[in-house]
Design a protein around this motif. Sequence first.
Motif, PDB file in Angstrom:
ATOM      1  N   GLY A  66       0.821  -1.215   0.000  1.00 28.41           N
ATOM      2  CA  GLY A  66       0.000   0.000   0.000  1.00 28.41           C
ATOM      3  C   GLY A  66       0.851   1.258   0.000  1.00 28.41           C
ATOM      4  O   GLY A  66       0.530   2.236  -0.688  1.00 28.41           O
ATOM      5  N   ALA A  67       1.940   1.239   0.756  1.00 31.71           N
ATOM      6  CA  ALA A  67       2.837   2.396   0.783  1.00 31.71           C
ATOM      7  C   ALA A  67       3.463   2.621  -0.589  1.00 31.71           C
ATOM      8  O   ALA A  67       3.587   3.771  -1.046  1.00 31.71           O
ATOM      9  CB  ALA A  67       3.918   2.189   1.845  1.00 31.71           C
ATOM     10  N   TYR A  68       3.854   1.539  -1.265  1.00 32.41           N
ATOM     11  CA  TYR A  68       4.408   1.671  -2.614  1.00 32.41           C
ATOM     12  C   TYR A  68       3.352   2.188  -3.586  1.00 32.41           C
ATOM     13  O   TYR A  68       3.650   2.995  -4.473  1.00 32.41           O
ATOM     14  CB  TYR A  68       4.974   0.340  -3.103  1.00 32.41           C
ATOM     15  N   ALA A  69       2.119   1.738  -3.450  1.00 32.51           N
ATOM     16  CA  ALA A  69       1.038   2.199  -4.334  1.00 32.51           C
ATOM     17  C   ALA A  69       0.769   3.689  -4.132  1.00 32.51           C
ATOM     18  O   ALA A  69       0.622   4.438  -5.107  1.00 32.51           O
ATOM     19  CB  ALA A  69      -0.228   1.384  -4.074  1.00 32.51           C
ATOM     20  N   VAL A  70       0.730   4.133  -2.887  1.00 30.63           N
ATOM     21  CA  VAL A  70       0.514   5.552  -2.607  1.00 30.63           C
ATOM     22  C   VAL A  70       1.658   6.380  -3.180  1.00 30.63           C
ATOM     23  O   VAL A  70       1.447   7.437  -3.783  1.00 30.63           O
ATOM     24  CB  VAL A  70       0.371   5.795  -1.080  1.00 30.63           C
ATOM     25  N   ALA A  71       2.888   5.894  -3.031  1.00 34.13           N
ATOM     26  CA  ALA A  71       4.045   6.612  -3.571  1.00 34.13           C
ATOM     27  C   ALA A  71       4.002   6.673  -5.096  1.00 34.13           C
ATOM     28  O   ALA A  71       4.436   7.662  -5.690  1.00 34.13           O
ATOM     29  CB  ALA A  71       5.329   5.935  -3.109  1.00 34.13           C
ATOM     30  N   ALA A  72       3.473   5.638  -5.727  1.00 31.99           N
ATOM     31  CA  ALA A  72       3.393   5.631  -7.188  1.00 31.99           C
ATOM     32  C   ALA A  72       2.312   6.577  -7.698  1.00 31.99           C
ATOM     33  O   ALA A  72       2.483   7.256  -8.710  1.00 31.99           O
ATOM     34  CB  ALA A  72       3.120   4.218  -7.690  1.00 31.99           C
ATOM     35  N   TRP A  73       1.192   6.645  -7.004  1.00 31.92           N
ATOM     36  CA  TRP A  73       0.080   7.480  -7.453  1.00 31.92           C
ATOM     37  C   TRP A  73       0.217   8.940  -7.053  1.00 31.92           C
ATOM     38  O   TRP A  73      -0.278   9.820  -7.737  1.00 31.92           O
ATOM     39  CB  TRP A  73      -1.250   6.927  -6.947  1.00 31.92           C
TER      40      TRP A  73
END
Length: 70
Positions: free
Chosen positions: A39-46
């Motif tokens: 989830g942290a990686y997804a937030v950083a990507a978006w």
Amino acid sequence: MKANPTEQETTDSETQKRPSFLATLSHFIHRRFIWLLLGAYAVAAWWPDWGLWIRDVSLGETTGNCSSRS
């Protein structure tokens, strides 16, 4: 052989203790770590702007020379 009632009551009250907040939080993170990480990686990507903003945030500065060498 059955335990006498006083021993049984003591055992029941000890096992019913509520875990501390820190223990509960630790257990939550431990059980869901991979999903929190993804989830942290997804937030950083978006929303990369959040990471760029956090990079410039300062929590304070230290002053003076920390080493004891002359």
